[in-house]
Write a protein that holds these residues in place. Structure first.
Motif, PDB file in Angstrom:
ATOM      1  N   ASN A 297       4.643 -10.285   4.393  1.00 27.39           N
ATOM      2  CA  ASN A 297       5.097 -10.997   5.578  1.00 27.39           C
ATOM      3  C   ASN A 297       4.198 -10.650   6.749  1.00 27.39           C
ATOM      4  OD1 ASN A 297       6.459  -8.790   7.441  1.00 27.39           O
ATOM      5  ND2 ASN A 297       7.124  -8.339   5.340  1.00 27.39           N
ATOM      6  N   GLN A 298       4.343 -11.394   7.832  1.00 21.10           N
ATOM      7  CA  GLN A 298       3.572 -11.137   9.048  1.00 21.10           C
ATOM      8  C   GLN A 298       4.480 -10.700  10.201  1.00 21.10           C
ATOM      9  OE1 GLN A 298       1.425 -14.992   9.234  1.00 21.10           O
ATOM     10  NE2 GLN A 298      -0.448 -13.805   8.994  1.00 21.10           N
ATOM     11  N   GLU A 299       5.689 -10.253   9.861  1.00 27.60           N
ATOM     12  CA  GLU A 299       6.651  -9.845  10.891  1.00 27.60           C
ATOM     13  C   GLU A 299       6.751  -8.333  11.028  1.00 27.60           C
ATOM     14  OE1 GLU A 299       7.743 -12.278   8.411  1.00 27.60           O
ATOM     15  OE2 GLU A 299       6.788 -13.647   9.837  1.00 27.60           O
ATOM     16  N   GLY A 300       5.880  -7.596  10.391  1.00 28.22           N
ATOM     17  CA  GLY A 300       5.905  -6.142  10.514  1.00 28.22           C
ATOM     18  C   GLY A 300       6.992  -5.466   9.706  1.00 28.22           C
ATOM     19  N   GLY A 358      -4.760  -7.061  -2.549  1.00 29.35           N
ATOM     20  CA  GLY A 358      -4.369  -7.798  -3.747  1.00 29.35           C
ATOM     21  C   GLY A 358      -3.949  -6.912  -4.899  1.00 29.35           C
ATOM     22  N   LEU A 359      -3.656  -5.633  -4.618  1.00 30.82           N
ATOM     23  CA  LEU A 359      -3.222  -4.705  -5.659  1.00 30.82           C
ATOM     24  C   LEU A 359      -1.706  -4.563  -5.636  1.00 30.82           C
ATOM     25  CD1 LEU A 359      -5.858  -1.865  -5.099  1.00 30.82           C
ATOM     26  CD2 LEU A 359      -5.976  -3.741  -6.736  1.00 30.82           C
ATOM     27  N   PHE A 360      -1.122  -4.326  -6.812  1.00 28.13           N
ATOM     28  CA  PHE A 360       0.308  -4.026  -6.886  1.00 28.13           C
ATOM     29  C   PHE A 360       0.560  -2.641  -6.281  1.00 28.13           C
ATOM     30  CE2 PHE A 360       2.147  -6.896 -10.458  1.00 28.13           C
ATOM     31  CZ  PHE A 360       1.610  -8.002  -9.820  1.00 28.13           C
ATOM     32  N   VAL A 361       1.793  -2.399  -5.858  1.00 26.69           N
ATOM     33  CA  VAL A 361       2.134  -1.116  -5.244  1.00 26.69           C
ATOM     34  C   VAL A 361       3.088  -0.351  -6.159  1.00 26.69           C
ATOM     35  CG1 VAL A 361       1.794  -1.977  -2.912  1.00 26.69           C
ATOM     36  CG2 VAL A 361       4.056  -2.132  -3.935  1.00 26.69           C
ATOM     37  N   PRO A 362       2.993   0.988  -6.175  1.00 26.10           N
ATOM     38  CA  PRO A 362       3.871   1.786  -7.046  1.00 26.10           C
ATOM     39  C   PRO A 362       5.278   1.892  -6.479  1.00 26.10           C
ATOM     40  CG  PRO A 362       2.429   3.214  -5.789  1.00 26.10           C
ATOM     41  CD  PRO A 362       2.002   1.816  -5.464  1.00 26.10           C
ATOM     42  N   ALA A 363       6.015   0.819  -6.566  1.00 24.16           N
ATOM     43  CA  ALA A 363       7.403   0.754  -6.094  1.00 24.16           C
ATOM     44  C   ALA A 363       8.151  -0.230  -6.979  1.00 24.16           C
ATOM     45  CB  ALA A 363       7.452   0.322  -4.625  1.00 24.16           C
ATOM     46  N   LEU A 364       9.463  -0.284  -6.826  1.00 19.61           N
ATOM     47  CA  LEU A 364      10.268  -1.171  -7.661  1.00 19.61           C
ATOM     48  C   LEU A 364      10.103  -2.626  -7.226  1.00 19.61           C
ATOM     49  CD1 LEU A 364      13.634   0.779  -8.045  1.00 19.61           C
ATOM     50  CD2 LEU A 364      11.655   0.765  -9.569  1.00 19.61           C
ATOM     51  N   ASP A 365      10.469  -3.545  -8.124  1.00 17.52           N
ATOM     52  CA  ASP A 365      10.437  -4.972  -7.806  1.00 17.52           C
ATOM     53  C   ASP A 365      11.305  -5.250  -6.584  1.00 17.52           C
ATOM     54  OD1 ASP A 365       8.796  -5.597  -9.904  1.00 17.52           O
ATOM     55  OD2 ASP A 365      10.431  -5.981 -11.295  1.00 17.52           O
ATOM     56  N   GLY A 366      10.879  -6.229  -5.790  1.00 20.96           N
ATOM     57  CA  GLY A 366      11.627  -6.572  -4.589  1.00 20.96           C
ATOM     58  C   GLY A 366      11.127  -5.854  -3.355  1.00 20.96           C
ATOM     59  N   SER A 367      10.092  -5.031  -3.497  1.00 24.47           N
ATOM     60  CA  SER A 367       9.534  -4.351  -2.330  1.00 24.47           C
ATOM     61  C   SER A 367       8.778  -5.351  -1.459  1.00 24.47           C
ATOM     62  CB  SER A 367       8.600  -3.218  -2.766  1.00 24.47           C
ATOM     63  OG  SER A 367       9.308  -2.207  -3.432  1.00 24.47           O
ATOM     64  N   GLU A 368       8.684  -5.013  -0.182  1.00 18.55           N
ATOM     65  CA  GLU A 368       8.055  -5.916   0.784  1.00 18.55           C
ATOM     66  C   GLU A 368       7.099  -5.122   1.661  1.00 18.55           C
ATOM     67  OE1 GLU A 368       9.432  -9.459   3.901  1.00 18.55           O
ATOM     68  OE2 GLU A 368      10.894  -8.023   3.117  1.00 18.55           O
ATOM     69  N   VAL A 369       5.949  -5.736   1.951  1.00 19.06           N
ATOM     70  CA  VAL A 369       4.915  -5.085   2.757  1.00 19.06           C
ATOM     71  C   VAL A 369       4.440  -6.076   3.810  1.00 19.06           C
ATOM     72  CG1 VAL A 369       2.644  -3.996   2.736  1.00 19.06           C
ATOM     73  CG2 VAL A 369       4.189  -3.650   0.811  1.00 19.06           C
ATOM     74  N   ALA A 370       4.190  -5.561   5.017  1.00 23.69           N
ATOM     75  CA  ALA A 370       3.683  -6.412   6.096  1.00 23.69           C
ATOM     76  C   ALA A 370       2.162  -6.437   6.089  1.00 23.69           C
ATOM     77  CB  ALA A 370       4.199  -5.911   7.438  1.00 23.69           C
TER      78      ALA A 370
END
Length: 784
Positions: A297-300, A358-370
């Motif tokens: 997202n772009q909302e921080g 463009g890399l996956f992150v070591p967290a569970l599904d449903g995680s969100e990053v700004a």
């Protein structure tokens, strides 16, 4: 992104990990050049490519990417008239072979209706250069040697070479096997010097063989002599080999010219297969790290679920939930040294950079990053001896640069903000800096030791406190992040457990101000409430697990019941059919006898009477009973909210909640709420509630079944198994109609699914979806 900030957050180490999964030097180089993007569309495209690679690796396990080489320089040299050597040509053929294998691999996935738009697009762009690949492979083997089959001339020349070599060896072998060999030769062998066949002769017998001396041993006692008898043969051999070299050069030049003719297409192949290799490097890294696809997202807003630091051992690293954004855009983390505060900062920063790359992150599904334009980090001790800067000064130099560039699209990470100077001044400075960064609209996470900042989150809007947990009993950190709870000062508890006298501890407590005591008591209360909430959550989870187990058992029993009922019905029908069949046979015999009597005028039985008798016998055959229509009973009483009623269409009892229209009521049936027509409701007049039958309870239970089943990407056999279970679940849930999404593709999966549904006992009818429902890619199923 500043290169210094990327190094601070160890993004360069993540790139090293990524490049280690590349199958080619092209993908390895692309990995080393990877930097985070600040464009939302670009980031989503990168993540979608990685997601596709992960999905393919999960389905197939591997991708045929071995054999890709950097061949652009070879092609450019061929285009300007240069001659390529055999290994260069073989590398071109190998890369073309990979492109062919990839095309077949992707076509197989598409036939199985796996959704891979990126790979489809890339493969469809690949030029088809199979002819060039075969031409090169027919001329050059894997070791880089030109084959005899490269040309008829070369085959003839090499045949002549073999004949000449045979003559020379035969002549020299006669010397080696002679009776004087042991006396005149140092060793009974034939060897080669200066590309000519020679024998090792002792110094004193040099003149016996004549010819040419090509070499001698280090002691000078052995001379490697080409006897006069084979000089001419060796000369002929060299001439033939010279002709061989000329022919090989001609062949290589011809192949180089063929490469030059399709040079742009060959280079395009390298670009495409190299990029595919790079994308699958990201997929392999995600698989190894057990990482997942984050939304962006772009909302921080940041919401990392059970996140671990990407560079730590994923099996032992402590996972934490980290969330930031609306309504809190700032977080202040307190806690002891080595408690995990810096790891938390780096986890957020590195996961953000990874997602933007463009890399996956070591967290569970449903995680969100700004997505941030800049990620700033002031982490660790960067004291500079050359500049004579203290730790505090070094940090302030970084902070000053950050303050000049920070804006509302920035992520700022401060480690031990304000440390290295007077505590009171450092705390005041830290608060001032946090206020300034917050006012700029940036997202900020700061760690600190200062107790003054523990209350910062309580009197600042948009700021939340957090801490890293410390186990007083074991005197060690747990590395768990506690959001909403500031860190406690554990000095008194630790000192007591280490043996400091109670008198000294009480005296020390008396020197601490009352405000400090109140803050510590508040923190202690928060921790107590958190522990209680966690225990209650664990208890609730256990209850949910038990309920789910009970639900699964009941569902299994229901399925077994229906299967058993069907088996009994089939057995009864077969048994009845046999009885009727036997009766019909007997009846036919009787009718035959009657016809015989009639033909001989021994009785007055008429033909139409015989036909009526036969028809009645045929109608005696067993038939599956049709569903009986529910008889709607009428009642004179006006229904009211709270009345207990019987829902005739389901055969279940329920309670009226509210009337939603003139003809419909909302009815509570067990745990379900549903709309029912009033004509299907029967008022129950004070009768004793019957114990519900186990099967009826299951029938009314909410099965949480989706209204559609997506089979795209499934194999044929597993798809039919999923359809079978889904239809049974939908029947148990009471659905009148569901949708099965099988996609269009080749039509094999669609045909198989529809054939199965037509023969299913619970399916009333099927049809393709309308244009708004998915068209021929969806089958609408009406259930009985």
């Amino acid at each position: 992104m500043h290169a210094k900030m990327l190094r601070t957050l160890e993004f360069d180490k993540m790139i090293q990990l990524l490049s280690s999964h590349a199958s080619s030097s092209i993908a390895e180089e692309a990995s080393k050049k990877l930097i985070p993007s600040t464009n939302l569309e670009e980031v989503e495209k990168r993540l979608a490519e990685t997601d596709e690679a992960v999905r393919v690796l999960r389905i197939r396990g591997n991708v045929p990417l071995s054999g890709i080489y950097a061949i652009k320089h070879h092609v450019k040299r061929a285009e300007i008239g240069g001659m390529l050597n055999p290994m260069e040509l073989r590398q071109i053929a190998s890369t073309l072979a990979v492109s062919k294998n990839l095309r077949s691999f992707v076509e197989g996935l598409v036939e199985n209706e796996v959704d891979i738009p990126f790979l489809e697009e890339q493969v469809n762009t690949l030029p088809i250069l199979t002819a060039l690949e075969h031409t090169i492979k027919d001329a050059i083997d894997e070791a880089g040697d030109v084959l005899d089959s490269a040309s008829d001339v070369l085959r003839a020349i090499r045949q002549q070479i073999r004949q000449n070599e045979s003559k020379i060896r035969e002549k020299l072998d006669s010397y080696v096997r002679s009776s004087n060999a042991a006396k005149m030769l140092s060793d009974a062998i034939v060897t080669i010097r200066n590309d000519r066949y020679v024998i090792p002769v002792k110094q004193e017998y040099r003149s016996h063989f004549g010819g040419i001396v090509h070499d001698q041993s280090s002691s000078g006692q052995t001379l490697f002599v080409e006897p006069q008898a084979v000089v001419q043969l060796n000369n002929q051999l060299r001439e033939v080999r010279a002709r061989e070299s000329v022919e090989i050069e001609r062949i290589l030049m011809e192949l180089s010219n063929e490469v030059a003719l399709v040079g742009p297409e060959v280079m395009l192949v390298q670009d495409i297969v190299g990029h595919i290799d790079f994308v699958f490097s990201k997929g392999k890294l995600a698989h190894v790290m057990k990482a997942s696809l984050p939304s962006v997202n772009q909302e921080g807003k940041i919401n990392l679920k059970r996140a671990k630091h990407p560079l730590l051992d994923q099996d032992t690293a402590v996972a934490n939930d980290i969330y930031l954004g609306n309504p809190h855009s700032s977080m202040v983390i307190t806690g002891p040294n080595t408690g995990g505060k810096t790891v938390t900062l780096k986890t957020v920063g590195l996961c953000t950079l990874m997602a933007q790359a463009g890399l996956f992150v070591p967290a569970l599904d449903g995680s969100e990053v700004a997505i941030f334009e800049q990620v700033f980090a002031d982490i660790g001790d960067e004291q500079s001896i050359e500049q004579s800067l203290s730790t505090f000064s070094s940090h302030m130099v970084n902070i000053v640069e950050i303050m000049k560039q920070v804006n509302n699209r920035s992520l700022v990470l401060f480690d031990e903000l304000g440390a290295g100077t007077d505590p009171q001044e450092g705390a005041a400075l830290a608060i001032s800096i946090l206020d300034e960064v917050y006012s700029a609209g940036a997202t900020v996470i700061a760690t600190t030791h200062y107790p003054e900042l523990k209350a910062y989150g309580y009197n600042r809007e948009g700021v939340v406190n957090a801490s890293v947990e410390f186990d007083v009993n074991t005197l060690s950190p747990t590395y768990r992040l506690l959001i909403g709870v500031p860190g406690r000062s554990n000095a008194f508890e630790i000192s007591k457990r280490l043996g400091l006298s109670d008198t000294l501890i009480e005296r020390a407590k008396g020197m601490v101000g009352s405000d400090r005591h109140e803050v510590e008591n508040m923190i202690a209360s928060l921790e107590e409430n958190r522990l209680r909430a966690e225990k209650e959550a664990d208890d609730a989870h256990d209850l949910l697990t038990d309920a789910q187990r009970f639900y699964d058992d009941m569902q299994k029993q229901m399925m077994e019941y229906y299967e058993y009922k069907d088996q009994l019905f089939e057995k009864a029908k077969v048994k009845a059919a046999k009885v009727v069949e036997k009766a019909q046979e007997e009846a036919e015999e009787i009718m035959s006898d009657l016809r015989f009597l009639k033909q001989h005028r021994l009785t007055d039985v008429k033909e139409h009477e015989l036909i009526d008798i036969r028809k009645r016998l045929e109608e005696a055959a067993p038939k599956k009973p049709e569903k009986q229509q529910v008889e709607v009973k009428k009642t004179n009483r006006v229904l009211r909210e709270g009345d207990e009623v019987k829902v005739l269409s389901f055969g279940q009892k329920g309670t009226l909640l509210e009337k939603v229209s003139e003809k419909e009521w909302n009815v509570q049936i067990g745990i379900m709420k549903m709309k029912v027509e009033e004509k299907q409701l029967e008022f129950i007049k004070g009768e004793k509630k019957a114990e519900p039958k186990p099967l009826a309870t299951v029938k009314g239970k909410d099965f949480h079944v989706s209204l559609e089943l997506d089979l795209r990407g499934e194999r044929y056999e597993s798809a039919l198994m999923r359809v079978e279970k889904y239809i049974d679940d939908a029947v148990l849930a009471g659905y009148p109609r569901v949708s099965v999404i099988h996609g269009k593709g080749t039509g094999a999966l669609r045909t198989g699914v529809q054939e199965y549904l037509r023969n299913h006992r619970s399916v009333k009818k099927i049809r393709f979806g309308e244009a708004t429902e998915g068209g021929t890619g969806v089958t609408i199923v009406e259930l009985k």
